[in-house]
Design a protein around this motif. Structure first.
Motif, PDB file in Angstrom:
ATOM      1  N   GLN A  92       0.851  -1.198   0.000  1.00 31.53           N
ATOM      2  CA  GLN A  92       0.000   0.000   0.000  1.00 31.53           C
ATOM      3  C   GLN A  92       0.880   1.240   0.000  1.00 31.53           C
ATOM      4  N   ARG A  93       0.494   2.218  -0.863  1.00 33.06           N
ATOM      5  CA  ARG A  93       1.208   3.495  -0.901  1.00 33.06           C
ATOM      6  C   ARG A  93       0.273   4.581  -0.404  1.00 33.06           C
ATOM      7  N   GLU A  94       0.809   5.586   0.251  1.00 31.24           N
ATOM      8  CA  GLU A  94      -0.017   6.705   0.737  1.00 31.24           C
ATOM      9  C   GLU A  94      -0.729   7.396  -0.398  1.00 31.24           C
ATOM     10  N   THR A  95      -0.088   7.459  -1.560  1.00 35.88           N
ATOM     11  CA  THR A  95      -0.661   8.206  -2.684  1.00 35.88           C
ATOM     12  C   THR A  95      -1.735   7.418  -3.414  1.00 35.88           C
ATOM     13  N   SER A  96      -1.946   6.171  -3.018  1.00 35.60           N
ATOM     14  CA  SER A  96      -2.870   5.322  -3.779  1.00 35.60           C
ATOM     15  C   SER A  96      -4.243   5.220  -3.129  1.00 35.60           C
ATOM     16  N   GLY A  97      -4.518   6.061  -2.127  1.00 34.82           N
ATOM     17  CA  GLY A  97      -5.817   6.009  -1.482  1.00 34.82           C
ATOM     18  C   GLY A  97      -6.040   4.736  -0.723  1.00 34.82           C
ATOM     19  N   SER A  98      -4.969   4.126  -0.302  1.00 30.54           N
ATOM     20  CA  SER A  98      -4.946   2.901   0.503  1.00 30.54           C
ATOM     21  C   SER A  98      -5.387   1.661  -0.261  1.00 30.54           C
ATOM     22  N   ARG A  99      -5.530   1.754  -1.574  1.00 28.58           N
ATOM     23  CA  ARG A  99      -5.769   0.530  -2.328  1.00 28.58           C
ATOM     24  C   ARG A  99      -4.544  -0.347  -2.198  1.00 28.58           C
ATOM     25  N   LEU A 100      -4.728  -1.636  -2.331  1.00 33.72           N
ATOM     26  CA  LEU A 100      -3.628  -2.582  -2.254  1.00 33.72           C
ATOM     27  C   LEU A 100      -3.196  -3.021  -3.648  1.00 33.72           C
ATOM     28  N   THR A 101      -1.893  -3.150  -3.838  1.00 26.35           N
ATOM     29  CA  THR A 101      -1.323  -3.752  -5.037  1.00 26.35           C
ATOM     30  C   THR A 101      -0.852  -5.141  -4.650  1.00 26.35           C
ATOM     31  N   PHE A 102      -1.310  -6.151  -5.386  1.00 25.67           N
ATOM     32  CA  PHE A 102      -1.051  -7.536  -5.019  1.00 25.67           C
ATOM     33  C   PHE A 102       0.018  -8.188  -5.882  1.00 25.67           C
ATOM     34  N   GLY A 103       0.757  -9.106  -5.259  1.00 23.58           N
ATOM     35  CA  GLY A 103       1.592 -10.024  -6.018  1.00 23.58           C
ATOM     36  C   GLY A 103       0.725 -11.079  -6.667  1.00 23.58           C
TER      37      GLY A 103
END
Lengths: 112, 114
Positions: A92-103
């Motif tokens: 999760q990145r602060e700039t991504s609105g807390s969406r998760l990026t998954f492996g």
């Protein structure tokens, strides 16, 4: 969509063995999460990591947030048959609105 | 307490039909997310709701996809004029407010477009 690089894609181990899997990214994440998914179910949260260098355990599971904030690993000690499933890292990145990026997941098979 | 629930658990539809998928988040969780998981793949972000703020729709793959969240609780994901490539498991997750980023997932809806 954007993905983390998770490895290995699959593992076949004997009961009692230790397991290690990791995720890497070309960019920084503020939070790393590890999930386990079993067939027909949604992912279940295993461990959450919030600080670079943090090492956190949950029973036989241990995960670390890499110092560079671009990687994380998950270890499972003394594996048992019920550890079978797909393990996903998520960042999760602060700039991504807390969406998760998954492996893309690590499929774990444990032979009794 | 009760976790995230989703309905239906399975949906088979004909190409071109519209479908609605429902998500009930954990009570008190202010943030709600939809993800899509294609066979053997990781999860792909679709849309994010946070309280009364405008949703983050940047993950929706086309204008055939839309979602609503009524009363800050239940959410519905609608796919219009379904295509075969829409076949996937649609997962909903919720998160409480505050500094924690842990998202808790429902069991998913498996959508098959024939």
């Amino acid at each position: 969509g954007q993905q983390l690089n998770q490895s290995p894609q699959s593992m076949f181990i004997q009961e009692g063995e230790d397991v290690s899997m990791n995720c890497t990214s070309s960019s920084i994440f503020n939070t790393w999460l590890w999930y386990k998914q079993e067939p027909g179910e949604g992912p279940v949260l295993l461990i959450a990591l919030y600080k670079a260098g943090e090492l956190t355990s949950n029973g036989r599971l241990t995960a670390q947030f890499g110092i560079t904030r671009k990687d994380s690993f998950l270890n499972i000690s003394a594996s048992i048959p019920s550890d079978v499933g797909i393990y996903f890292c998520a960042g999760q990145r602060e700039t991504s609105g807390s969406r998760l990026t998954f492996g893309e997941g690590t499929q774990l098979t444990v032979n009794p | 307490g009760a976790g995230v629930s989703q309905s239906p658990s399975n949906k088979v539809t004909e190409k071109g039909k519209d479908v609605e998928l429902r998500c009930d988040p954990i009570s008190g969780h202010t943030a709600l997310y939809w993800y899509r998981q294609s066979l053997g793949q990781g999860l792909e972000f679709l849309i994010y709701f946070q309280g009364n703020s405008a949703p983050d729709k940047s993950g929706l793959p086309s204008d055939r996809f839309s979602a609503e969240r009524t009363g800050g609780s239940v959410s519905t994901l609608t796919i219009q004029r379904t295509q075969q490539e829409d076949s996937a498991v649609y997962l909903c997750a919720s998160r409480r407010s505050g500094g924690a980023y842990e998202q808790y997932f429902g069991p998913g809806t498996r959508l098959t477009v024939t």
